[in-house]
Design an enzyme around this catalytic site. Structure first.
Site, mmCIF file in Angstrom:
data_model
loop_
_atom_site.group_PDB
_atom_site.id
_atom_site.type_symbol
_atom_site.label_atom_id
_atom_site.label_comp_id
_atom_site.label_asym_id
_atom_site.label_seq_id
_atom_site.Cartn_x
_atom_site.Cartn_y
_atom_site.Cartn_z
ATOM 1 N N PHE A 1 -10.230 7.857 8.093
ATOM 2 C CA PHE A 1 -10.796 6.697 7.122
ATOM 3 C C PHE A 1 -11.085 5.724 7.907
ATOM 4 O O PHE A 1 -11.344 5.764 9.269
ATOM 5 C CB PHE A 1 -9.292 6.422 6.647
ATOM 6 C CG PHE A 1 -8.139 5.646 7.478
ATOM 7 C CD1 PHE A 1 -7.541 6.188 8.259
ATOM 8 C CD2 PHE A 1 -8.313 4.206 7.459
ATOM 9 C CE1 PHE A 1 -6.499 5.841 9.117
ATOM 10 C CE2 PHE A 1 -7.282 3.575 8.189
ATOM 11 C CZ PHE A 1 -6.588 4.369 9.045
ATOM 12 N N ASP B 1 -13.128 5.740 11.597
ATOM 13 C CA ASP B 1 -13.042 6.705 12.106
ATOM 14 C C ASP B 1 -14.411 7.437 12.548
ATOM 15 O O ASP B 1 -14.451 7.875 13.715
ATOM 16 C CB ASP B 1 -12.192 7.872 11.432
ATOM 17 C CG ASP B 1 -10.654 7.494 11.717
ATOM 18 O OD1 ASP B 1 -10.303 6.555 12.675
ATOM 19 O OD2 ASP B 1 -9.896 8.106 10.942
ATOM 20 N N LYS C 1 0.349 3.979 2.730
ATOM 21 C CA LYS C 1 0.945 3.374 4.081
ATOM 22 C C LYS C 1 2.365 3.457 4.125
ATOM 23 O O LYS C 1 2.930 3.920 5.083
ATOM 24 C CB LYS C 1 0.400 1.911 4.285
ATOM 25 C CG LYS C 1 0.728 1.506 5.827
ATOM 26 C CD LYS C 1 0.375 0.036 5.918
ATOM 27 C CE LYS C 1 -1.095 -0.236 6.405
ATOM 28 N NZ LYS C 1 -1.266 -1.274 6.704
ATOM 29 N N HIS D 1 -3.502 4.802 18.212
ATOM 30 C CA HIS D 1 -2.727 3.579 18.187
ATOM 31 C C HIS D 1 -1.704 3.661 17.389
ATOM 32 O O HIS D 1 -0.792 3.024 17.959
ATOM 33 C CB HIS D 1 -3.768 2.489 17.876
ATOM 34 C CG HIS D 1 -4.553 2.806 16.736
ATOM 35 N ND1 HIS D 1 -5.146 3.878 16.153
ATOM 36 C CD2 HIS D 1 -4.795 1.950 15.519
ATOM 37 C CE1 HIS D 1 -5.717 3.728 14.905
ATOM 38 N NE2 HIS D 1 -5.399 2.887 14.582
ATOM 39 N N ARG D 2 -1.559 3.877 16.343
ATOM 40 C CA ARG D 2 -0.265 4.140 15.474
ATOM 41 C C ARG D 2 0.392 4.787 16.045
ATOM 42 O O ARG D 2 1.691 4.558 16.125
ATOM 43 C CB ARG D 2 -0.833 4.537 14.107
ATOM 44 C CG ARG D 2 -0.167 4.044 12.850
ATOM 45 C CD ARG D 2 -0.756 4.027 11.592
ATOM 46 N NE ARG D 2 -1.888 3.217 11.169
ATOM 47 C CZ ARG D 2 -3.106 3.506 11.497
ATOM 48 N NH1 ARG D 2 -3.346 4.855 11.835
ATOM 49 N NH2 ARG D 2 -3.965 2.644 11.364
ATOM 50 N N GLU E 1 -0.494 -13.577 2.151
ATOM 51 C CA GLU E 1 -2.052 -13.552 2.709
ATOM 52 C C GLU E 1 -1.955 -13.431 4.300
ATOM 53 O O GLU E 1 -1.183 -14.120 4.807
ATOM 54 C CB GLU E 1 -2.759 -14.717 2.347
ATOM 55 C CG GLU E 1 -4.049 -14.645 1.811
ATOM 56 C CD GLU E 1 -4.839 -15.906 1.591
ATOM 57 O OE1 GLU E 1 -5.802 -16.075 2.155
ATOM 58 O OE2 GLU E 1 -4.424 -16.738 0.632
ATOM 59 N N ASP F 1 0.110 -4.118 11.510
ATOM 60 C CA ASP F 1 -1.468 -4.576 11.349
ATOM 61 C C ASP F 1 -2.058 -3.840 12.338
ATOM 62 O O ASP F 1 -1.739 -3.667 13.431
ATOM 63 C CB ASP F 1 -1.607 -6.363 11.777
ATOM 64 C CG ASP F 1 -2.691 -6.691 10.931
ATOM 65 O OD1 ASP F 1 -2.948 -6.292 9.524
ATOM 66 O OD2 ASP F 1 -3.217 -7.614 11.317
ATOM 67 N N SER F 2 -3.441 -3.545 11.836
ATOM 68 C CA SER F 2 -4.065 -2.710 12.818
ATOM 69 C C SER F 2 -5.595 -2.946 12.555
ATOM 70 O O SER F 2 -6.097 -3.525 11.625
ATOM 71 C CB SER F 2 -3.811 -1.238 12.402
ATOM 72 O OG SER F 2 -4.268 -0.932 11.085
ATOM 73 N N ASN G 1 0.807 -1.203 0.000
ATOM 74 C CA ASN G 1 0.021 -0.022 -0.100
ATOM 75 C C ASN G 1 0.784 1.297 -0.030
ATOM 76 O O ASN G 1 1.620 1.382 0.966
ATOM 77 C CB ASN G 1 -0.841 -0.190 1.122
ATOM 78 C CG ASN G 1 -1.522 1.294 1.389
ATOM 79 O OD1 ASN G 1 -1.368 2.080 1.005
ATOM 80 N ND2 ASN G 1 -2.843 0.955 2.146
HETATM 81 P P1 IMP Z 1 -4.524 -3.228 7.965
HETATM 82 O O1 IMP Z 1 -3.671 -2.868 8.944
HETATM 83 O O2 IMP Z 1 -3.931 -2.501 6.622
HETATM 84 O O3 IMP Z 1 -4.591 -4.512 7.766
HETATM 85 O O4 IMP Z 1 -5.745 -2.305 7.948
HETATM 86 C C1 IMP Z 1 -6.711 -2.475 8.867
HETATM 87 C C2 IMP Z 1 -7.998 -1.937 8.878
HETATM 88 O O5 IMP Z 1 -8.490 -1.640 10.384
HETATM 89 C C3 IMP Z 1 -8.040 -0.831 8.086
HETATM 90 O O6 IMP Z 1 -8.722 -1.149 6.847
HETATM 91 C C4 IMP Z 1 -9.242 0.038 8.778
HETATM 92 O O7 IMP Z 1 -10.564 -0.462 8.587
HETATM 93 C C5 IMP Z 1 -8.942 -0.204 10.230
HETATM 94 N N1 IMP Z 1 -8.220 0.874 10.873
HETATM 95 C C6 IMP Z 1 -6.918 0.698 11.310
HETATM 96 N N2 IMP Z 1 -6.603 1.964 11.623
HETATM 97 C C7 IMP Z 1 -7.627 2.768 11.667
HETATM 98 C C8 IMP Z 1 -7.583 4.011 12.178
HETATM 99 O O8 IMP Z 1 -7.001 4.724 12.627
HETATM 100 N N3 IMP Z 1 -9.084 4.587 11.886
HETATM 101 C C9 IMP Z 1 -9.949 3.826 11.187
HETATM 102 N N4 IMP Z 1 -10.066 2.652 11.053
HETATM 103 C C10 IMP Z 1 -8.838 2.092 11.016
#
Ligand code: IMP
Length: 198
Positions: free
Chosen positions: A155, A158, A18, A183-184, A45, A74-75, A15
């Site tokens: 996004f 939120d 990101k 969190h990030r 995956e 990962d979040s 991404n």
């Molecule tokens: P990944 O970490 O790229 O797999 O995506 C994790 C998913 O968690 C994202 O597509 C969002 O749906 C959600 N997410 C993670 N961090 C946030 C945030 O700061 N705000 C809103 N949604 C989040």
């Protein structure tokens, strides 16, 4: 705890947004960034049952394939009354079109009239060395699920997440304010303090 002593870091994501966001955050500490997509690395995956498993599998594969120290994240959103859902499936709840209006409605519908609307966002970072060593850092922000959705910044989930101590959602919050408490932000602070500094 192993310290990162090099000056090159691979960001294990395909991404582009990101990769840019992460390199901006780490700019003071690293002189050269690579991303998994620019090196044409395989995109694994996300088969892990936990955020840490997914972050580790992405970082380890990238480190093994590239020979470079690699960072993955990962979040997602965990809702306590839903036993942690959508959790590692946070992105997938939006369906093929990644429609988060659908995902947010699913969360609210699943909660129904339940009183406990507490939830948290989590972000797990894994930094992996080519020899297989990994360090993991987790940041969390606690809050509640609100309905209806409010705000149009940010996004994902939120618009329905209100952090503890605030009366506005993440989507109503100035991005710079969100980045101070998210969190990030917490996970990156831990990575920098423990692994990149000193
Ligand atoms: P990944 O970490 O790229 O797999 O995506 C994790 C998913 O968690 C994202 O597509 C969002 O749906 C959600 N997410 C993670 N961090 C946030 C945030 O700061 N705000 C809103 N949604 C989040």
């Amino acid at each position: 705890m192993r310290k990162f002593k090099g000056d090159e870091l691979l960001i294990a994501t395909h991404n582009k947004g990101k990769a840019r966001e992460i390199s901006d955050l780490l700019l003071p500490y690293i002189s050269k960034f690579y991303s998994a997509s620019e090196l044409n690395l395989e995109e694994p995956e996300e088969t892990g049952a936990t955020f840490a498993e997914n972050a580790v599998l992405k970082a380890k594969l990238a480190a093994k394939d590239s020979g470079k120290v690699s960072l993955a994240d990962d979040s997602g959103l965990c809702v306590n009354a839903l036993n942690g859902d959508p959790g590692v499936y946070s992105a997938r709840w939006g369906g093929k079109n990644k429609d988060f209006n659908i995902a947010m409605k699913k969360v609210n519908d699943a909660l129904g009239g339940v009183k406990d609307r507490s939830a948290y966002f989590t972000c797990v970072l894994a930094i992996a060395w080519p020899d297989g060593h990994v360090e993991i850092f987790e940041g969390r922000v606690n809050g509640t699920i609100v309905w209806p959705m409010r705000g149009n910044m940010g996004f994902g989930y939120d618009p329905i997440f209100q952090a503890k101590g605030y009366d506005i959602t993440f989507a109503q919050m100035n991005p710079s304010e969100k980045h101070k408490i998210s969190h990030r932000a917490k996970a990156f602070d831990l990575l920098v303090k423990n692994c990149l500094k000193g």
